[in-house]
Design an enzyme around this catalytic site. Structure first.
Site, PDB file in Angstrom:
ATOM      1  N   LYS A  13       0.828  -1.216   0.000  1.00 11.34           N
ATOM      2  CA  LYS A  13       0.000   0.000   0.000  1.00 11.34           C
ATOM      3  C   LYS A  13       0.861   1.263   0.000  1.00 11.34           C
ATOM      4  O   LYS A  13       0.538   2.230  -0.682  1.00 11.34           O
ATOM      5  CB  LYS A  13      -0.932   0.021   1.226  1.00 11.34           C
ATOM      6  CG  LYS A  13      -1.952  -1.093   1.263  1.00 11.34           C
ATOM      7  CD  LYS A  13      -2.959  -0.918   2.392  1.00 11.34           C
ATOM      8  CE  LYS A  13      -2.338  -0.949   3.783  1.00 11.34           C
ATOM      9  NZ  LYS A  13      -1.700  -2.238   4.107  1.00 11.34           N
ATOM     10  N   ARG A  88      -9.237   1.740  10.628  1.00 12.58           N
ATOM     11  CA  ARG A  88      -8.779   0.371  10.892  1.00 12.58           C
ATOM     12  C   ARG A  88      -9.915  -0.531  11.354  1.00 12.58           C
ATOM     13  O   ARG A  88      -9.778  -1.747  11.321  1.00 12.58           O
ATOM     14  CB  ARG A  88      -7.702   0.376  11.991  1.00 12.58           C
ATOM     15  CG  ARG A  88      -6.347   0.831  11.517  1.00 12.58           C
ATOM     16  CD  ARG A  88      -5.295   0.690  12.606  1.00 12.58           C
ATOM     17  NE  ARG A  88      -4.072   1.403  12.275  1.00 12.58           N
ATOM     18  CZ  ARG A  88      -3.116   0.955  11.500  1.00 12.58           C
ATOM     19  NH1 ARG A  88      -3.225  -0.247  10.966  1.00 12.58           N
ATOM     20  NH2 ARG A  88      -2.047   1.670  11.253  1.00 12.58           N
ATOM     21  N   ARG A 123      12.795 -10.491   3.759  1.00 13.88           N
ATOM     22  CA  ARG A 123      13.543  -9.228   3.777  1.00 13.88           C
ATOM     23  C   ARG A 123      14.755  -9.308   4.697  1.00 13.88           C
ATOM     24  O   ARG A 123      14.684  -9.882   5.786  1.00 13.88           O
ATOM     25  CB  ARG A 123      12.638  -8.079   4.249  1.00 13.88           C
ATOM     26  CG  ARG A 123      11.629  -7.675   3.202  1.00 13.88           C
ATOM     27  CD  ARG A 123      11.068  -6.284   3.413  1.00 13.88           C
ATOM     28  NE  ARG A 123      10.168  -6.178   4.538  1.00 13.88           N
ATOM     29  CZ  ARG A 123       9.008  -5.512   4.500  1.00 13.88           C
ATOM     30  NH1 ARG A 123       8.619  -4.919   3.391  1.00 13.88           N
ATOM     31  NH2 ARG A 123       8.244  -5.444   5.568  1.00 13.88           N
ATOM     32  N   ARG A 156      14.726  -8.108  10.528  1.00  9.26           N
ATOM     33  CA  ARG A 156      14.082  -7.344  11.596  1.00  9.26           C
ATOM     34  C   ARG A 156      13.010  -8.197  12.278  1.00  9.26           C
ATOM     35  O   ARG A 156      12.401  -9.060  11.637  1.00  9.26           O
ATOM     36  CB  ARG A 156      13.422  -6.080  11.025  1.00  9.26           C
ATOM     37  CG  ARG A 156      14.423  -5.071  10.495  1.00  9.26           C
ATOM     38  CD  ARG A 156      13.744  -3.834   9.990  1.00  9.26           C
ATOM     39  NE  ARG A 156      12.630  -4.162   9.080  1.00  9.26           N
ATOM     40  CZ  ARG A 156      12.055  -3.295   8.270  1.00  9.26           C
ATOM     41  NH1 ARG A 156      12.476  -2.060   8.231  1.00  9.26           N
ATOM     42  NH2 ARG A 156      11.063  -3.665   7.476  1.00  9.26           N
ATOM     43  N   ARG A 167       0.439 -10.369  12.705  1.00  8.68           N
ATOM     44  CA  ARG A 167      -0.076  -9.111  12.148  1.00  8.68           C
ATOM     45  C   ARG A 167      -1.196  -9.381  11.143  1.00  8.68           C
ATOM     46  O   ARG A 167      -2.184  -8.638  11.076  1.00  8.68           O
ATOM     47  CB  ARG A 167       1.050  -8.322  11.479  1.00  8.68           C
ATOM     48  CG  ARG A 167       2.021  -7.723  12.491  1.00  8.68           C
ATOM     49  CD  ARG A 167       3.212  -7.071  11.801  1.00  8.68           C
ATOM     50  NE  ARG A 167       2.839  -5.895  11.041  1.00  8.68           N
ATOM     51  CZ  ARG A 167       3.604  -5.349  10.106  1.00  8.68           C
ATOM     52  NH1 ARG A 167       4.787  -5.882   9.819  1.00  8.68           N
ATOM     53  NH2 ARG A 167       3.216  -4.275   9.449  1.00  8.68           N
TER      54      ARG A 167
END
Length: 218
Positions: A13, A88, A123, A156, A167
């Site tokens: 996004k 949200r 990542r 991370r 999440r």
């Protein structure tokens, strides 16, 4: 051009929001940025929010909507705005509707969960420079090593698979219901209802951008 971009964390996004805001000359409105700015400027709402945050509480939807209304009075919102990470929840969407804040489009970026997990958990970052890599899509020349300095790359905490899955679960529970909320409203005969569209968020960044622009420029 007044719109909301919906989609799970890792759907891309942020990247697409940058394209949209540049193309249409509108600001990207993030509630996090607004909160920080209001606290720094010591506005009445900012001071109220700071008290709550300092006590470890969650800022109420009333304060958030107040901040949104204040923000939309600013000159750069005359041509529209893009909401980033807001609303949200259904109560926030209701509050937005009750405040008569206009919307033209709600666009959902649809990305299969496994793609997101692969994107995010792959990542790797060089902490000192912020350079980022991906084990599959943008690998360093030597595994787990920064191309420039030869120093080790790290994953991370936010990108660890168990964190990503958590999440996504929170998104499914709290935010995904907004898809039904806005698609249902779009199908009603309410003149104030925004158009609702779903686009596939898989493919090259440019392909996804073109899909979104094809909707927004009809």
């Amino acid at each position: 051009m007044r719109l909301i971009l919906l989609g799970p964390p890792g759907a891309g996004k942020g990247t697409q929001a940058t394209f949209i805001t540049q193309e249409f000359g509108i600001p990207q409105i993030s509630t996090g940025d607004m909160l920080r700015a209001a606290v720094k400027a010591q506005t009445p709402l900012g001071l109220e929010a700071k008290k709550i945050m300092d006590a470890g509480g969650l800022v109420s939807d009333d304060i958030i909507i107040g901040l949104v209304k204040d923000r939309l009075q600013e000159d750069d919102c005359r041509n529209g705005y893009l909401f980033d990470g807001f609303p949200r929840t259904i109560p926030q969407a209701d509050a937005l509707k009750e405040a008569n804040i206009s919307l033209d489009f709600v666009v959902e970026m649809v990305v299969p969960e496994e793609n997101i997990i692969e994107r995010m958990s792959g990542r790797r970052v060089h902490p000192a420079s912020g350079r980022s890599y991906h084990v599959k899509f943008n690998p360093p020349k030597t595994p787990d090593t920064d191309d420039v300095t030869g120093e080790p790359l790290v994953q991370r905490d936010d990108d660890k698979e168990e964190t990503v899955r958590h999440r996504l679960a929170v998104y499914q529970e709290q935010t995904r219901p907004l898809v039904d909320y806005y698609s249902g409203w779009a199908q009603s005969n309410d003149a104030a209802a925004p158009q609702f569209h779903q686009i596939q968020g898989v493919g090259s960044v440019e392909e996804i951008r073109n899909r979104i622009f094809a909707i927004l420029k009809k």
